[in-house]
Design a protein around this motif. Structure first.
Motif, PDB file in Angstrom:
ATOM      1  N   GLN A 232       0.826  -1.523   0.088  1.00 45.19           N
ATOM      2  CA  GLN A 232      -0.120  -0.016   0.066  1.00 45.19           C
ATOM      3  C   GLN A 232       0.854   1.313   0.115  1.00 45.19           C
ATOM      4  O   GLN A 232       0.713   2.269  -0.793  1.00 45.19           O
ATOM      5  CB  GLN A 232      -0.992  -0.013   1.071  1.00 45.19           C
ATOM      6  N   GLY A 235       2.915   1.728  -3.536  1.00 50.51           N
ATOM      7  CA  GLY A 235       1.957   1.850  -4.657  1.00 50.51           C
ATOM      8  C   GLY A 235       1.862   0.729  -5.520  1.00 50.51           C
ATOM      9  O   GLY A 235       1.137   0.574  -6.327  1.00 50.51           O
ATOM     10  N   ASP A 238      -1.965   0.117  -6.187  1.00 52.75           N
ATOM     11  CA  ASP A 238      -2.676   1.035  -6.683  1.00 52.75           C
ATOM     12  C   ASP A 238      -3.800   0.679  -7.679  1.00 52.75           C
ATOM     13  O   ASP A 238      -4.797   1.124  -7.922  1.00 52.75           O
ATOM     14  CB  ASP A 238      -1.763   1.954  -7.348  1.00 52.75           C
TER      15      ASP A 238
END
Length: 242
Positions: A232, A235, A238
């Motif tokens: 998280q 990224g 994402d």
């Protein structure tokens, strides 16, 4: 009158007759091929928009057990920690590959592993379309379908399908059924710790219980918990985080 004789030139081969299928059979073969292509295309497109209630293995288990526990839920009704935990446990580079994680495959081969390196995309294709087992025919078909699914299904949808059809116990399929089975909560209410513990079941769900993990599996769940926070932060979640 002398009879004319024909002689074959020395060294010349007799003409071969070409084998030709009857026109009617050729027409039906063309129609059959076209029907197969159309049905195959539909089977790849519809999971992008509609729930996938059963795969071959789920149907086989339903027949064997006389019923299964399964309740499809949208991604919005699955705890984000659960989605991140599964990715951290099974395929940390899920958002960054095109269906195959070549670095994971090379690592598995270097370590002499007979299995491993299989991405969530590959597992999803297997669960939706194919049978269980380690046969080469199944792996070849899986390898052919996975890139097509990657093109047609967004990553978030791929993960949503996976979370809804993965096996978490004998006759228990999907994260909603698993959350209720083990913790008596809905999938959207799973805590980070519960999510990590469910994620470590996936390689061998019939022989593991998240409420009673061994010391090694508790350590593994702690790693998954940290991994979920890591992907998280950097990224790597994402493509499916809302």
């Amino acid at each position: 009158m002398a009879r004319k004789t024909t002689s074959r030139k020395k060294g010349s081969a007799p003409k071969r007759r070409r084998f030709a299928l009857p026109a009617g059979l050729r027409k039906w073969l063309r129609r059959g091929l076209l029907a197969f292509v159309v049905l195959f295309a539909i089977s790849l497109i519809w999971p992008r928009f509609l729930p996938t209630p059963y795969g071959p293995y789920m149907m086989a288990e339903r027949l064997r057990l006389g019923g299964i526990s399964h309740d499809w839920v949208a991604m919005e009704k699955i705890a984000p920690d659960m989605a991140r935990s599964v990715v951290a446990a099974e395929d940390a580079n899920f958002c960054r590959h095109w269906g195959f994680d070549m670095s994971a495959i090379r690592a598995a081969l270097a370590n002499g592993a007979t299995r491993g390196g299989s991405t969530i995309s590959q597992q999803t294709v297997k669960n939706v379309y194919l049978w269980q087992g380690r046969s080469w025919p199944r792996k070849v078909i899986e390898a052919a379908i996975t890139p097509l699914a990657e093109v047609l299904w967004p990553k978030r949808r791929m993960l949503e399908i996976y979370l809804n059809i993965a096996e978490f116990d004998e006759g228990v399929f999907g994260v909603e059924a698993a959350a209720q089975h083990y913790y008596n909560v809905r999938a959207k209410d799973l805590s980070a710790v519960q999510s990590a513990r469910l994620a470590v079941l996936l390689p061998n769900p019939k022989e593991r219980d998240p409420r009673n993990l061994s010391k090694n599996l508790r350590a593994r769940a702690a790693q998954v918990l940290d991994g979920a926070a890591t992907i998280q932060a950097d990224g790597r979640s994402d493509c499916f985080d809302s």
